[in-house]
Write a protein that holds these residues in place. Sequence first.
Motif, short mmCIF file in Angstrom:
data_model
loop_
_atom_site.label_atom_id
_atom_site.label_comp_id
_atom_site.label_asym_id
_atom_site.label_seq_id
_atom_site.Cartn_x
_atom_site.Cartn_y
_atom_site.Cartn_z
N PHE A 37 -47.47 -23.31 -7.21
CA PHE A 37 -46.76 -23.84 -7.81
C PHE A 37 -46.17 -23.10 -9.14
O PHE A 37 -44.94 -23.26 -9.36
CB PHE A 37 -47.54 -25.19 -8.60
N VAL A 38 -47.44 -22.54 -9.73
CA VAL A 38 -46.73 -21.32 -10.26
C VAL A 38 -45.73 -20.44 -10.22
O VAL A 38 -44.57 -19.66 -10.31
CB VAL A 38 -47.88 -20.08 -10.84
N ALA A 39 -45.82 -20.05 -8.43
CA ALA A 39 -44.68 -19.05 -7.84
C ALA A 39 -43.30 -19.30 -7.96
O ALA A 39 -42.34 -18.89 -7.53
CB ALA A 39 -45.43 -18.22 -6.73
N GLY A 40 -43.64 -20.75 -7.93
CA GLY A 40 -42.25 -21.69 -7.70
C GLY A 40 -42.25 -21.76 -6.41
O GLY A 40 -40.74 -22.41 -6.38
N LYS A 41 -42.68 -21.47 -4.91
CA LYS A 41 -42.39 -21.69 -3.54
C LYS A 41 -42.31 -23.45 -3.46
O LYS A 41 -42.43 -23.56 -4.24
CB LYS A 41 -43.92 -21.15 -3.10
N PRO A 42 -41.14 -23.32 -2.55
CA PRO A 42 -41.01 -24.11 -2.37
C PRO A 42 -41.54 -25.60 -1.56
O PRO A 42 -42.87 -25.11 -1.08
CB PRO A 42 -39.61 -24.69 -0.99
N PRO A 43 -42.23 -26.57 -2.11
CA PRO A 43 -40.65 -27.50 -2.65
C PRO A 43 -41.32 -27.20 -4.32
O PRO A 43 -39.93 -28.22 -4.96
CB PRO A 43 -40.56 -29.14 -1.97
N TYR A 44 -41.44 -26.45 -5.12
CA TYR A 44 -41.48 -26.24 -6.90
C TYR A 44 -40.71 -24.95 -6.67
O TYR A 44 -40.24 -24.61 -6.36
CB TYR A 44 -43.26 -25.90 -6.84
N ASN A 45 -40.16 -25.93 -8.29
CA ASN A 45 -38.95 -25.01 -9.04
C ASN A 45 -39.42 -25.13 -10.15
O ASN A 45 -37.83 -24.82 -10.88
CB ASN A 45 -37.91 -25.52 -7.92
N ALA A 46 -40.10 -25.21 -10.59
CA ALA A 46 -40.49 -25.67 -12.21
C ALA A 46 -40.38 -24.08 -11.81
O ALA A 46 -40.70 -23.36 -11.93
CB ALA A 46 -41.60 -26.15 -12.27
N PRO A 47 -39.44 -23.96 -13.64
CA PRO A 47 -39.21 -22.64 -14.53
C PRO A 47 -40.59 -21.99 -15.16
O PRO A 47 -41.44 -23.28 -15.44
CB PRO A 47 -38.31 -23.14 -15.26
N ALA A 48 -40.43 -20.81 -15.75
CA ALA A 48 -41.85 -20.31 -16.16
C ALA A 48 -42.42 -20.84 -17.33
O ALA A 48 -43.46 -21.34 -17.84
CB ALA A 48 -41.38 -18.39 -16.74
#
Length: 218
Positions: A14-25
Amino acid sequence: MTLQAKLDAFKADFVAGKPPYNAPAPVHVIMKRATDELIASGQAQRTLKVGDKAPVFTLNDPEGNPVSSAELLAKGPLVISFYRGVWCPYCNMELQALEEALPQYRELGANLVAISPQVQANSRKSVRQNHLTFPILSDVKSQVAEAFGLRFKLPDYLIDLYKGFGNDLPTFNDDASWVLPMPGRFVIGQDGLITYAEVNPDYTLRPEPTDLLPALRG
């Protein structure tokens, strides 16, 4: 793999923004700030502890049937897990882990219930999504969570973030107050006293389902 290892792996993705997560820093900064502030508030140290008398409650299951803690305790010890809701992936992983441990609890004569502030329709979703065979109970306005010392109000900046995510807690919970319980797990003995208590204001940290077995055996 342990429950916490699964949670850690999910958090890393999640923190790394791996799919399907795309939350910005900035999202992660805001969420960490809220967790740090809840930790600093000391509320977790003011929750019910081992040796305290547990509140007696009756809450509805997903079908609207009342479930009484007193009636369950008449049959044996009671394991209670407070969770945030079906929208929380960490909570769903914990519920699945508790389902896996359920046979061990039952072998020791214990019952298990999970409690969240969500409405019954969302509790039904919890059951379906996580393939649960133990009761999921709806804690209206988090009143039972408050009795255990777990209820807290989200800060305004976190409310704004949740709204952006589509986590509409007033709809999920039928409660406009934007409150949640800190995740907590308790074992209640048949005398009504708490024999195991684990509360963490960091919702990404959860005890292993087997951690409470000594309390049940005792």
